[in-house]
Scaffold this active site. Structure first.
Site: not given
Length: 173
Positions: A46, A51, A92-93, A134-135, A138
């Site tokens: 994701g 991000q 997480c990225l 989660h996304e 962000h």
């Protein structure tokens, strides 16, 4: 298509609240393509536009094993379908190398626009439900580390700050 630069915690730009997409135009379609390419290359499941330092409400995800089921959510809106909470290890990225347990609703509906600007609603559960929550966090300037104790969050922050310093000033051998 292009691979975009992913911001890493504690970068303050990750705290920027994303603005709604007013019109799904060619720029938004290209952003979604670039985000998918970036997510797959990372590799991740994701990615939120925040991000990659684009503060529009756009999320891409693909939780399939083969990574061949991309989903694009523009202006996503989530509604929990249950009071049941799941405990899942999240990574997480933007917080590379760290995985911690986060508690979230296990089933949600998400209403969004697709890349053609058409509204759709999906019922998601398990990993997909966790991923979309989660996304969307962000997009609201929130990171999964915000669910952790201040002690854990600070430990992760210090380790990533040290790694960033080492990347910027490598010591010659």
């Amino acid at each position: 298509m292009a691979i975009l630069n992913i911001l890493e915690f504690p970068d303050s730009r990750l705290r920027t609240k994303a603005q709604p997409v007013e019109k799904v135009d060619d720029a938004i379609k290209q952003l979604a393509k670039d985000m998918l390419e970036t997510m797959y290359a990372a590799p991740g499941i994701g990615l939120a536009a925040t991000q990659v330092n684009v503060h529009k409400r756009v999320v891409v995800m693909d939780t399939s094993e083969e990574q061949n089921e991309p989903l694009v959510f523009i202006n996503p809106d989530i509604t929990p379908l249950t009071d049941e909470q799941g405990h899942l290890q999240e990574g997480c990225l933007s917080v590379p190398g760290f995985y911690e347990e986060v508690v979230r609703p296990t089933r949600v509906t998400v209403t969004a626009l697709n890349v053609e600007g058409e509204s759709f609603t999906l019922e998601l559960e398990g990993l997909q439900a966790v991923c979309i929550q989660h996304e969307v966090d962000h997009l609201n300037g929130k990171l999964f580390v915000d669910y952790l104790s201040p002690l854990k969050r600070n430990r992760i922050k210090k380790k990533l700050e040290k790694a960033h310093r080492l990347q910027q000033n490598p010591v010659s051998a």
